[in-house]
Design a protein around this motif. Structure first.
Motif, PDB file in Angstrom:
ATOM      1  N   VAL A 149       0.706  -1.038  -0.277  1.00  0.00           N
ATOM      2  CA  VAL A 149      -0.025  -0.286   0.077  1.00  0.00           C
ATOM      3  C   VAL A 149       1.124   1.411  -0.251  1.00  0.00           C
ATOM      4  CG1 VAL A 149      -1.621  -1.184   1.430  1.00  0.00           C
ATOM      5  CG2 VAL A 149      -0.349  -0.264   2.524  1.00  0.00           C
ATOM      6  N   PRO A 150       0.191   2.846  -0.620  1.00  0.00           N
ATOM      7  CA  PRO A 150       1.387   3.114  -0.446  1.00  0.00           C
ATOM      8  C   PRO A 150       1.166   4.023   1.000  1.00  0.00           C
ATOM      9  CG  PRO A 150       0.224   3.960  -2.275  1.00  0.00           C
ATOM     10  CD  PRO A 150      -0.875   2.691  -1.327  1.00  0.00           C
ATOM     11  N   LYS A 151       2.238   4.458   1.480  1.00  0.00           N
ATOM     12  CA  LYS A 151       2.423   4.116   3.437  1.00  0.00           C
ATOM     13  C   LYS A 151       2.903   5.118   3.053  1.00  0.00           C
ATOM     14  CE  LYS A 151       2.713   0.603   5.772  1.00  0.00           C
ATOM     15  NZ  LYS A 151       2.968  -0.379   6.822  1.00  0.00           N
ATOM     16  N   ALA A 153       5.507  18.104   1.266  1.00  0.00           N
ATOM     17  CA  ALA A 153       6.867  17.628   0.305  1.00  0.00           C
ATOM     18  C   ALA A 153       6.540  15.897   1.100  1.00  0.00           C
ATOM     19  CB  ALA A 153       7.096  18.537   1.159  1.00  0.00           C
ATOM     20  N   ARG A 154       6.407  15.321   1.645  1.00  0.00           N
ATOM     21  CA  ARG A 154       6.624  13.956   2.368  1.00  0.00           C
ATOM     22  C   ARG A 154       5.114  13.173   1.670  1.00  0.00           C
ATOM     23  NH1 ARG A 154       8.468  12.200   8.382  1.00  0.00           N
ATOM     24  NH2 ARG A 154      10.614  13.867   8.564  1.00  0.00           N
ATOM     25  N   LEU A 155       4.050  13.758   1.822  1.00  0.00           N
ATOM     26  CA  LEU A 155       3.030  12.903   1.017  1.00  0.00           C
ATOM     27  C   LEU A 155       3.158  12.988  -0.102  1.00  0.00           C
ATOM     28  CD1 LEU A 155      -0.172  14.874   2.339  1.00  0.00           C
ATOM     29  CD2 LEU A 155       0.611  12.407   2.549  1.00  0.00           C
ATOM     30  N   SER A 156       3.825  14.058  -1.083  1.00  0.00           N
ATOM     31  CA  SER A 156       4.435  13.814  -2.795  1.00  0.00           C
ATOM     32  C   SER A 156       5.431  12.412  -2.985  1.00  0.00           C
ATOM     33  CB  SER A 156       4.880  15.190  -2.964  1.00  0.00           C
ATOM     34  OG  SER A 156       5.485  15.033  -4.412  1.00  0.00           O
ATOM     35  N   LYS A 157       6.242  12.829  -1.698  1.00  0.00           N
ATOM     36  CA  LYS A 157       7.301  11.637  -1.920  1.00  0.00           C
ATOM     37  C   LYS A 157       7.078   9.893  -1.529  1.00  0.00           C
ATOM     38  CE  LYS A 157      12.183  11.239  -0.273  1.00  0.00           C
ATOM     39  NZ  LYS A 157      13.329  11.690   0.505  1.00  0.00           N
ATOM     40  N   SER A 158       6.249  10.136  -0.916  1.00  0.00           N
ATOM     41  CA  SER A 158       5.751   8.988  -0.449  1.00  0.00           C
ATOM     42  C   SER A 158       4.580   8.120  -1.390  1.00  0.00           C
ATOM     43  CB  SER A 158       4.996   8.978   1.328  1.00  0.00           C
ATOM     44  OG  SER A 158       6.365   8.920   1.889  1.00  0.00           O
ATOM     45  N   THR A 159       3.993   8.564  -2.136  1.00  0.00           N
ATOM     46  CA  THR A 159       2.830   8.529  -2.982  1.00  0.00           C
ATOM     47  C   THR A 159       3.032   8.611  -4.294  1.00  0.00           C
ATOM     48  OG1 THR A 159       1.855  10.438  -3.185  1.00  0.00           O
ATOM     49  CG2 THR A 159       1.345   9.318  -1.230  1.00  0.00           C
ATOM     50  N   ALA A 191       0.212  11.162  11.466  1.00  0.00           N
ATOM     51  CA  ALA A 191       0.195   9.278  12.155  1.00  0.00           C
ATOM     52  C   ALA A 191       0.643   8.700  10.719  1.00  0.00           C
ATOM     53  CB  ALA A 191      -1.408   9.285  11.781  1.00  0.00           C
ATOM     54  N   THR A 192       0.209   7.566  10.955  1.00  0.00           N
ATOM     55  CA  THR A 192       1.031   6.813   9.655  1.00  0.00           C
ATOM     56  C   THR A 192      -0.168   5.874   8.542  1.00  0.00           C
ATOM     57  OG1 THR A 192       2.413   5.673  10.542  1.00  0.00           O
ATOM     58  CG2 THR A 192       1.527   4.414   8.516  1.00  0.00           C
ATOM     59  N   TYR A 193       0.016   6.553   7.719  1.00  0.00           N
ATOM     60  CA  TYR A 193      -1.966   6.583   6.371  1.00  0.00           C
ATOM     61  C   TYR A 193      -0.792   5.491   5.783  1.00  0.00           C
ATOM     62  CZ  TYR A 193      -3.113  10.650   8.646  1.00  0.00           C
ATOM     63  OH  TYR A 193      -3.990  11.313   9.192  1.00  0.00           O
ATOM     64  N   GLU A 194      -2.496   4.440   5.545  1.00  0.00           N
ATOM     65  CA  GLU A 194      -1.937   3.752   4.200  1.00  0.00           C
ATOM     66  C   GLU A 194      -3.301   4.014   3.351  1.00  0.00           C
ATOM     67  OE1 GLU A 194      -2.035  -0.485   5.501  1.00  0.00           O
ATOM     68  OE2 GLU A 194      -0.220  -0.269   6.751  1.00  0.00           O
ATOM     69  N   ALA A 248      -4.978  13.866  -4.026  1.00  0.00           N
ATOM     70  CA  ALA A 248      -3.692  14.421  -3.460  1.00  0.00           C
ATOM     71  C   ALA A 248      -5.475  14.935  -2.651  1.00  0.00           C
ATOM     72  CB  ALA A 248      -3.426  15.367  -3.799  1.00  0.00           C
ATOM     73  N   ARG A 249      -6.837  15.058  -2.931  1.00  0.00           N
ATOM     74  CA  ARG A 249      -8.255  15.359  -2.556  1.00  0.00           C
ATOM     75  C   ARG A 249      -7.925  15.002  -0.664  1.00  0.00           C
ATOM     76  NH1 ARG A 249     -12.759  15.724  -1.852  1.00  0.00           N
ATOM     77  NH2 ARG A 249     -12.611  14.653  -4.125  1.00  0.00           N
ATOM     78  N   GLU A 250      -8.611  13.924  -1.943  1.00  0.00           N
ATOM     79  CA  GLU A 250      -8.902  12.553  -1.129  1.00  0.00           C
ATOM     80  C   GLU A 250      -7.848  11.845   0.475  1.00  0.00           C
ATOM     81  OE1 GLU A 250     -11.374  10.459  -4.367  1.00  0.00           O
ATOM     82  OE2 GLU A 250      -9.817   9.906  -3.934  1.00  0.00           O
ATOM     83  N   GLN A 251      -6.324  12.164   0.507  1.00  0.00           N
ATOM     84  CA  GLN A 251      -5.619  12.273   1.546  1.00  0.00           C
ATOM     85  C   GLN A 251      -5.705  13.191   1.897  1.00  0.00           C
ATOM     86  OE1 GLN A 251      -2.436  11.028  -0.309  1.00  0.00           O
ATOM     87  NE2 GLN A 251      -2.589   9.527  -1.748  1.00  0.00           N
ATOM     88  N   LEU A 252      -5.754  14.296   1.797  1.00  0.00           N
ATOM     89  CA  LEU A 252      -5.947  15.327   2.400  1.00  0.00           C
ATOM     90  C   LEU A 252      -7.287  15.939   3.659  1.00  0.00           C
ATOM     91  CD1 LEU A 252      -4.509  18.247   0.994  1.00  0.00           C
ATOM     92  CD2 LEU A 252      -3.055  16.725   2.484  1.00  0.00           C
ATOM     93  N   THR A 253      -8.667  15.087   2.544  1.00  0.00           N
ATOM     94  CA  THR A 253      -9.474  15.014   3.626  1.00  0.00           C
ATOM     95  C   THR A 253      -9.257  14.246   4.658  1.00  0.00           C
ATOM     96  OG1 THR A 253     -10.495  15.665   1.114  1.00  0.00           O
ATOM     97  CG2 THR A 253     -12.483  14.343   3.487  1.00  0.00           C
TER      98      THR A 253
END
Length: 394
Positions: free
Chosen positions: A160-162, A176-182, A216-219, A226-231
């Motif tokens: 999973v994209p974690k 920046a972390r979100l972009s690098k990980s996903t 938190a740690t997200y999967e 991007a919008r769904e993740q931020l939501t």
């Protein structure tokens, strides 16, 4: 003499022409039987031909029906499952909220299982099927349904994209972390972050997303935007505030205090006491603090400086509204994304008279509290000694 002659001739004529006596003319009845006997073989031949024709027609119909129905019979009697073990590799994604039927359809489309029914049958016989988690799984083509299920019920087989977001990061750092990980371009996160109305941000935040992306740690689902993740992250923050008993109109203020607590405390201890110091300083109109928070964490946010404890004279000279050495009261918004412990501390500060605190050992997070300027200065001296002993850390 004449009469006897006549009588004789009469009897003689009768005797001569009586067929029953002479036997020269065959009786009519036996002759009819011979004609009938000659006609019977012909009738039998015709009946035989008609029978053969009927058999041929019926046989043709049966064969035609056989040709038409045999595939149906094969389909009805054939197994709906592959024997396995399968070959090759294929990836199948299980999305959040997928039912067993939806998973079976995805497996059938990928030719992992022969039919979704085979998978449902296997799943209904295995209680572990209820624990299948979202993610991407690597399977083989043409597997037995029970073997495919065995892979899906093992969380170790999913990818999973974690992404892990630690407490205390600024909004820019989180994006920046979100972009690098996903792998999603950071521009998509920045664009989504501007549309705060669609993210579920509390009205009291007034469109400022800073602080509301919960650490938190997200999967995230593989195809989430991007919008769904931020939501999802905003929803988590709002849930934590609600769990702490914070009303919607108080959420922004609580988040500001919680972010300062997060920025000031290293470790789990003393957060409620730090929150109390903040509240005590805010209510003090005279005395040593006079409503100034004088928190280094707010200055770090103002000058966007990381990595060192304490602040310099130049840092504290910043005119930013987030510089609480120059401006009374709370800063205009959160200075980072606080975790659950800091949110709870801000919602429920510990009772006490403290006006000062200082982390005397940044390495361990040891923090000391004081009610007078003299007590505080003694604690500051301990901090300065630590800085002298650890050159370059302050």
């Amino acid at each position: 003499m004449t009469e006897p002659h006549l009588e004789h001739s009469i009897f003689g004529a009768d005797e001569t022409h009586d067929p029953r006596r002479q036997g020269s003319v065959p009786p009519p009845e036996p002759q009819l039987r011979r004609h009938r006997a000659r006609r019977r073989p012909a009738r039998r031949r015709r009946r035989f031909l008609v029978l053969l024709l009927a058999i041929a027609i019926v046989g043709g119909a049966v064969y035609g029906a056989y040709r038409a129905l045999w595939p149906v019979v094969q389909q009805l009697t054939a197994s709906n499952d592959y024997p396995g073990p399968g070959s090759g590799q294929v990836q199948v994604t299980v999305n959040d909220g997928d039912t067993g039927r939806a998973i079976g359809v995805s497996l059938e489309k990928a030719d992992v299982v022969k039919s979704s029914k085979a998978f449902l049958d296997a799943a209904s016989a295995d209680t572990r099927s209820a624990s299948i988690q979202p993610g991407t799984y690597t399977l083989k083509k043409q597997m037995a349904a029970k073997d495919a299920l065995a892979i899906l019920v093992n969380p170790k087989n999913r990818t999973v994209p974690k992404v892990t977001i630690p407490e205390g990061l600024w909004l820019s750092e989180i994006l920046a972390r979100l972009s690098k990980s996903t792998g999603i371009p950071i521009k998509e996160y920045q664009l989504a972050a501007k549309d705060t109305a669609s993210l579920g941000l509390p009205a009291s935040a007034k469109g400022n997303l800073e602080g509301y992306l919960f650490p938190a740690t997200y999967e995230f689902p593989a195809k989430s935007t991007a919008r769904e993740q931020l939501t999802t992250m905003v929803d988590k923050t709002v849930a934590e505030l609600s769990q702490a008993g914070v009303s919607e109109q108080d959420m922004e203020r609580t988040m500001i205090v919680a972010s300062i607590v997060e920025g000031e405390v290293n470790g789990k201890a003393d957060r409620p006491k730090v929150a109390r110091v903040i509240e005590n300083r805010l209510t003090q109109k005279s005395g040593p603090t006079r409503g100034f928070l004088q928190m280094d964490s707010t200055v770090h946010y103002a000058v966007k400086k990381r990595g060192k404890a304490g602040t310099t004279n130049a840092d504290r000279a910043s005119t930013s509204p987030y510089n609480t050495y120059r401006h009374q009261g709370l800063p205009p918004g959160p200075i980072n994304s606080p975790g659950a412990a800091s949110i709870a501390a801000a919602a429920h500060p510990a009772p006490g008279p403290w006006l000062f605190f200082v982390t005397v050992n940044p390495a361990t997070g040891e923090t000391r509290f004081a009610t007078t300027t003299a007590e505080h200065q003694a604690n500051v001296n301990l901090f300065n000694k630590w800085c002298r002993d650890h050159a370059g850390k302050c």
